[in-house]
Write an enzyme that holds these catalytic residues in place. Structure first.
Site, mmCIF file in Angstrom:
data_model
loop_
_atom_site.group_PDB
_atom_site.id
_atom_site.type_symbol
_atom_site.label_atom_id
_atom_site.label_comp_id
_atom_site.label_asym_id
_atom_site.label_seq_id
_atom_site.Cartn_x
_atom_site.Cartn_y
_atom_site.Cartn_z
ATOM 1 N N LYS A 33 -6.966 1.596 -3.506
ATOM 2 C CA LYS A 33 -6.326 0.877 -2.098
ATOM 3 C C LYS A 33 -6.510 2.264 -1.301
ATOM 4 C CE LYS A 33 -5.393 -1.906 1.135
ATOM 5 N NZ LYS A 33 -3.892 -2.616 1.113
ATOM 6 N N LYS A 69 0.482 4.648 9.209
ATOM 7 C CA LYS A 69 1.071 4.737 7.929
ATOM 8 C C LYS A 69 0.055 5.137 6.664
ATOM 9 C CE LYS A 69 2.013 0.880 5.607
ATOM 10 N NZ LYS A 69 1.330 0.702 4.309
ATOM 11 N N THR A 108 0.828 -1.191 -0.046
ATOM 12 C CA THR A 108 0.230 -0.133 -0.238
ATOM 13 C C THR A 108 0.949 1.090 0.088
ATOM 14 O OG1 THR A 108 -1.784 -0.839 1.189
ATOM 15 C CG2 THR A 108 -1.944 1.137 1.445
#
Lengths: 241, 241
Positions: free
Chosen positions: A113, A181, A37
């Site tokens: 995503k 993150k 990702t």
């Protein structure tokens, strides 16, 4: 075909361009499938760098976690050239229950995503806020789980994560720092696009507080523990001070 | 049995204690079923006042909206005395697909409903933020809907409300100002309990901005229009200036 299943852009870059990196050791014409990702701009940049060396890049982040990975039941959000798709498709079909082909440019899969991660992160923070607040109101949180999962307030994340709270089980299936993150990448993308995302920003702060309180490597449902600790609310498995 | 299906506590109070109010005109021993969404403390107060006049109060907020009401397919979150339940149950069974009996004290049903509204409001705001941000990133938002509803970022509200955005159809099924009210109650409850709810607070601000921009009586998916208007993002049915 090399399928790279690592956590972030930095690890992906090391695999591609570090010592003995795939950019040099793979045969020309082979395809590198990146499932980390990351910011769509970073995915575009890695793809462009790899493709100058005549290897192919498929931007293919995955959704589903380790349990579904073991079952070959992942969702894959892929974009890239027709040549990259042609080479990677048999391998992807083996690992994915659903393969979305989202266009011929790397970065589009990454962007899909990140939209998913925005929602997933907000929903975990909201589930944590709601279940801890329900406990503070004196409600039976097992009954809350039963009612909400049958009502309009439900989310995939509420249904999946709140059982960890009910069981007082914070062994990491997905850690708090993953959303530190991922919601951080959402903030970077949004700021770069001059697009305000106040709801995702509030959720990110809750993951940051939970990580700052020492739970960064625990399960992401630990956001509920943070609310409980701040407010002196009883939750299963949490000693009150 | 009187079943009161109005919007808020003030309307409920008027029905109970206004001119020709139910508190005096109902036979003694009859039951008043209150389905408005309200602060649990207010529900407790109304119940206590009514029960001094020998009428019964059932705190029974509903979830499901007008379509499911017409089908007799509502979810009812009820609490109250055994006597109130006994009298009201046949009527509730006729209107509800699911009747949750949540305890013998008024206020518990109201509190369950507010937990649901916290989540529902956050999820609408998050869905709006995500779909407008996806449009800003150049993604095909119909494809985003398809991918997210099959992924971990899904919520009941995302699945239900985002089609309004895709169709550019903001005729009110549930209006923005309903969540201005309901998330406002959540804030009042939380402040009173000294319980921080930053994610719900961010969502409330988005409903307030949408209402302030003149869309308070439009469908609550209008939060997506607000993001689009602020940022100059194209959404279906929205003229760009």
């Amino acid at each position: 075909v090399v399928i790279s299943v690592v956590v972030n852009a930095a690890q992906t870059e090391a695999i591609l361009f570090g010592a003995d990196g795939v950019a040099e050791t793979l045969p020309e014409g082979a395809v590198f499938v990146s499932s980390a990702t990351m910011d769509p701009d970073v995915a575009r940049n890695l793809a462009a760098r790899l493709e100058t060396s005549e290897r192919l890049y498929l931007d293919a982040p995955i959704s589903g976690g380790s349990v579904r990975a073991a079952e070959g039941a992942l969702t894959v959000l892929a974009s890239g050239s027709a040549a990259a798709f042609a080479k990677a498709r048999p391998a992807l079909d083996a690992m994915a229950a659903k393969l979305y082909e989202l266009g011929d440019e790397p970065g589009v899969g990454a962007a899909f995503k990140m939209i998913n991660q925005l929602l997933a992160g907000v929903h975990i923070a909201a589930a944590s806020e709601a279940v801890a607040f329900a406990a503070r109101q004196g409600l039976d949180i097992r009954k809350v789980y039963e009612v909400i999962t049958a009502s309009a307030g439900n989310s995939w994340m509420f249904e999946n994560r709140v059982p960890h709270v009910l069981d007082g089980d914070y062994a990491p299936r997905s850690a708090v720092d993953i959303f530190v993150k991922d919601l951080g990448i959402v903030q970077d993308m949004a700021r770069s696009a001059k697009f305000p995302v106040p709801v995702a920003a509030a959720a990110l702060q809750m993951f940051l507080m939970t990580s700052a309180a020492g739970m960064g490597r625990d399960d992401d449902a630990s956001v509920a523990r943070l609310y409980a600790r701040i407010t002196g609310t009883d939750l299963p498995g949490e000693p009150q001070t």
